[in-house]
Design a protein around this motif. Structure first.
Motif, mmCIF file in Angstrom:
data_model
loop_
_atom_site.group_PDB
_atom_site.id
_atom_site.type_symbol
_atom_site.label_atom_id
_atom_site.label_comp_id
_atom_site.label_asym_id
_atom_site.label_seq_id
_atom_site.Cartn_x
_atom_site.Cartn_y
_atom_site.Cartn_z
ATOM 1 N N SER A 105 -6.648 1.020 -3.328
ATOM 2 C CA SER A 105 -7.185 2.339 -3.001
ATOM 3 C C SER A 105 -6.080 3.263 -2.506
ATOM 4 O O SER A 105 -6.292 4.460 -2.339
ATOM 5 N N GLY A 106 -4.881 2.702 -2.307
ATOM 6 C CA GLY A 106 -3.725 3.548 -2.012
ATOM 7 C C GLY A 106 -3.446 4.536 -3.129
ATOM 8 O O GLY A 106 -2.798 5.564 -2.901
ATOM 9 N N ALA A 107 -3.943 4.246 -4.339
ATOM 10 C CA ALA A 107 -3.789 5.190 -5.450
ATOM 11 C C ALA A 107 -4.512 6.494 -5.150
ATOM 12 O O ALA A 107 -4.018 7.590 -5.468
ATOM 13 N N GLU A 108 -5.689 6.389 -4.533
ATOM 14 C CA GLU A 108 -6.424 7.611 -4.173
ATOM 15 C C GLU A 108 -5.717 8.338 -3.030
ATOM 16 O O GLU A 108 -5.654 9.565 -3.019
ATOM 17 N N ALA A 109 -5.186 7.562 -2.073
ATOM 18 C CA ALA A 109 -4.429 8.189 -0.980
ATOM 19 C C ALA A 109 -3.195 8.888 -1.536
ATOM 20 O O ALA A 109 -2.838 9.986 -1.090
ATOM 21 N N THR A 164 0.829 -1.211 0.000
ATOM 22 C CA THR A 164 0.000 0.000 0.000
ATOM 23 C C THR A 164 0.858 1.253 0.000
ATOM 24 O O THR A 164 0.593 2.207 -0.748
ATOM 25 N N LEU A 165 1.901 1.264 0.829
ATOM 26 C CA LEU A 165 2.823 2.411 0.836
ATOM 27 C C LEU A 165 3.477 2.577 -0.536
ATOM 28 O O LEU A 165 3.665 3.717 -1.013
ATOM 29 N N GLY A 166 3.827 1.455 -1.171
ATOM 30 C CA GLY A 166 4.427 1.529 -2.492
ATOM 31 C C GLY A 166 3.498 2.156 -3.516
ATOM 32 O O GLY A 166 3.917 2.981 -4.335
ATOM 33 N N VAL A 167 2.216 1.779 -3.480
ATOM 34 C CA VAL A 167 1.236 2.360 -4.398
ATOM 35 C C VAL A 167 1.074 3.857 -4.126
ATOM 36 O O VAL A 167 0.995 4.672 -5.064
ATOM 37 N N ILE A 168 1.033 4.238 -2.865
ATOM 38 C CA ILE A 168 0.906 5.656 -2.512
ATOM 39 C C ILE A 168 2.076 6.453 -3.072
ATOM 40 O O ILE A 168 1.890 7.514 -3.711
ATOM 41 N N LEU A 169 3.294 5.980 -2.860
ATOM 42 C CA LEU A 169 4.481 6.684 -3.347
ATOM 43 C C LEU A 169 4.542 6.673 -4.873
ATOM 44 O O LEU A 169 4.965 7.660 -5.493
#
Length: 532
Positions: free
Chosen positions: A224-228, A62-67
């Protein structure tokens, strides 16, 4: 960019064991079978531990997707501070536009403070469209092969390398843009190419680590990390670009890229390609994962290209993916410019306001996803009904919102409210076409997503280019309304196509004919790229 795994085909209870009539057995055979059944029941038991190795993988994923998304989106907010509009004729040439078709400044002091913040690059709207779209030219080149690469060399490796490479390019961006605009375009293209491998690779990791009974929950959290990431990039990016840290706008590139480098070390040392390779996983969790996650070891299955390219339900997914990305990237890449150039929000508040719709979308997506899962599990809605309802809600709402936006004129509050509401409801798509790749072909879902994303991400440079052509020397309400109307029509046409032709039946190409292999796939020895 954007890949959510199926959230509907996995809601059967893990504890459910079908009753099967067994033939009579001798006494010894019966005892052996009972012992084997007790052993199987023990291996499928849900682990008692609250945090296991798979939770760490999901958290870091999830952190990877956010970054990843922060590095992709950084240019959308930074470009507002990078472009010198005071010296850009296209932004102030009133000879070709109706002054009455523009929004007035709130007061002259705010107008002066807005323009003295502008940056150092004399880019017209066409050049800005190229800058915003360069990432996607590179991204489509590698999306097509990202899934197959992950199947051959491993999801963990491809996911980590993709983020590490794009982080280096992001950090280099401020240096290259000051040397040459063309060099900067090349760096953004390479950033997109590096990230094209990432989402298919992450899909491979999730299929390997997450049992079907938990896939809905964890896939929703991860993707949903993409939205974050959009929220953090727009909010933090707007703040960083408005400060003096590292010269203002360059700080957004340095901070986002630097954090991604740090993440790569955590990913490398704390995550393994497969559960059986993890040095700290408990025996109970390992047995639980391996008993449910049946992933083919050894050579990946061949691709039945003809059957794939002639599948009508699959093409409805491709068309929907294209339509959604057109609307998504129209808003994502152009919303900061719209709020700044038309509604005249200041730079720091611009980032926060641009992030607001994606924050509400993130929250809505999680709540909506869990609600749809409950309705399917209870039998109140079929899987295909959820797919159709989700896409109609997730596409028609923003389409109607964009059309209403053209009627609001210069009302800042009303325009922002419409943008927030329409973007929020688009979060329903995570239960729509994002699940369809796995519905139609669980075995080839990663590769199919790569193909789908390859086609859809062409809109990442086409949509900004079309908007740039419309807005060139014409920063007016009517020009922006044309951009919004085009996106609304695309939303409606593509979602209607999807609703008519979509299916949740597994397609015949899911199991291409191949030579029988000796032994069970899940029990084969790990060799080559699949070894620990």
């Amino acid at each position: 960019m954007r890949t959510i795994a199926s959230t509907t085909s996995i809601h059967a209870s893990v504890d459910f064991i079908p009753v099967v009539d067994r033939p009579l057995r001798c006494e010894g055979e019966e005892e052996e079978e009972e012992e084997k059944g007790e052993e199987d029941e023990e291996t499928t038991k849900y682990p008692n531990e609250k945090w296991g190795a798979r939770h760490s993988m999901v958290f870091l994923g999830t952190l990877g997707v956010i970054l990843l998304v922060m590095m992709r989106n950084v240019i959308s907010i930074a470009i507002v501070a990078m472009v010198d509009r005071t010296g850009n004729k296209s932004n102030h040439d009133n000879s070709s536009m109706n002054v009455e078709d523009t929004c007035p400044m709130q007061d002259q002091q705010d107008a002066h403070s807005l323009y003295i913040q502008q940056g150092e690059f004399l880019w017209d709207e066409r050049t800005q469209g190229m800058v915003l779209g360069a990432y996607f030219y590179g991204n489509i080149m590698t999306n097509l092969v990202g899934g197959r690469f992950a199947e051959h060399v491993g999801g963990k490796l491809m996911f980590g390398l993709g983020i590490f490479s794009s982080a280096l390019f992001t950090i280099l961006s401020p240096f290259t843009v000051r040397l040459s605009t063309n060099l900067f375009l090349a760096v953004r293209l390479l950033t997109g190419a590096a990230q094209g491998f990432v989402m298919p690779a992450l899909t491979r990791c999730l299929v390997t680590w997450i049992p079907p009974s938990e896939r809905s929950k964890f896939n929703t959290i991860v993707f949903s990390g993409a939205e974050a990431g959009t929220v953090f990039s727009l909010a933090a990016g707007g703040w960083l670009c408005g400060t003096d840290l590292f010269g203002g706008w360059p700080s957004a590139f340095y901070v986002f890229g630097g954090l991604s480098i740090l993440w790569c070390f955590l990913w490398y040392f704390l995550v393994t390609e497969k559960p059986e390779c993890h040095p700290r996983i408990s025996e109970e969790e390992k047995k639980y994962i391996l008993s449910h996650c049946i992933v083919k070891r050894g050579k990946p299955v061949s691709m039945p290209w003809l059957a794939i390219l002639t599948s009508v339900p699959l093409w409805s997914v491709f068309i929907m993916h294209i339509g959604h990305n057109w609307g998504y990237y129209t808003l994502l890449t152009l919303l900061p410019s719209y709020l700044s150039n038309i509604q005249h929000f200041e730079l720091k508040s611009n980032g926060l306001l641009s992030a607001l719709p994606y924050a509400t979308k993130w929250i809505f997506a999680l709540l909506y996803g869990f609600a749809m899962n409950t309705l399917i599990a209870s039998g109140k809605l079929s899987t295909v009904s959820v797919r159709r309802i989700s896409m109609i809600l997730g596409s028609f709402t923003p389409a109607i919102g964009l059309m209403i936006l053209s009627l609001t004129g210069c009302s800042q509050g009303l325009s922002l409210t419409i943008l927030v509401v329409s973007t929020t409801f688009s979060g329903a798509v995570f239960c729509g076409y994002f699940c369809s790749h796995q519905d139609l072909s669980p075995n080839l879902a990663g590769t199919l997503f790569g193909i789908s994303n390859f086609l859809a991400n062409t809109t990442g440079f086409i949509a900004p280019a079309v908007a740039g052509a419309i807005l060139f020397n014409n920063q007016t309400l009517s020009a922006w309304n044309a951009v919004f109307y085009i996106a609304a029509i695309v939303y409606i046409v593509t979602s209607t196509t999807y609703a008519v032709f979509i299916s949740t039946e597994v397609q015949p190409f899911n199991n291409p004919q191949s030579k029988p292999e000796k032994g069970n796939a899940e029990n084969e020895k790990l060799t080559g790229p699949n070894k620990c």
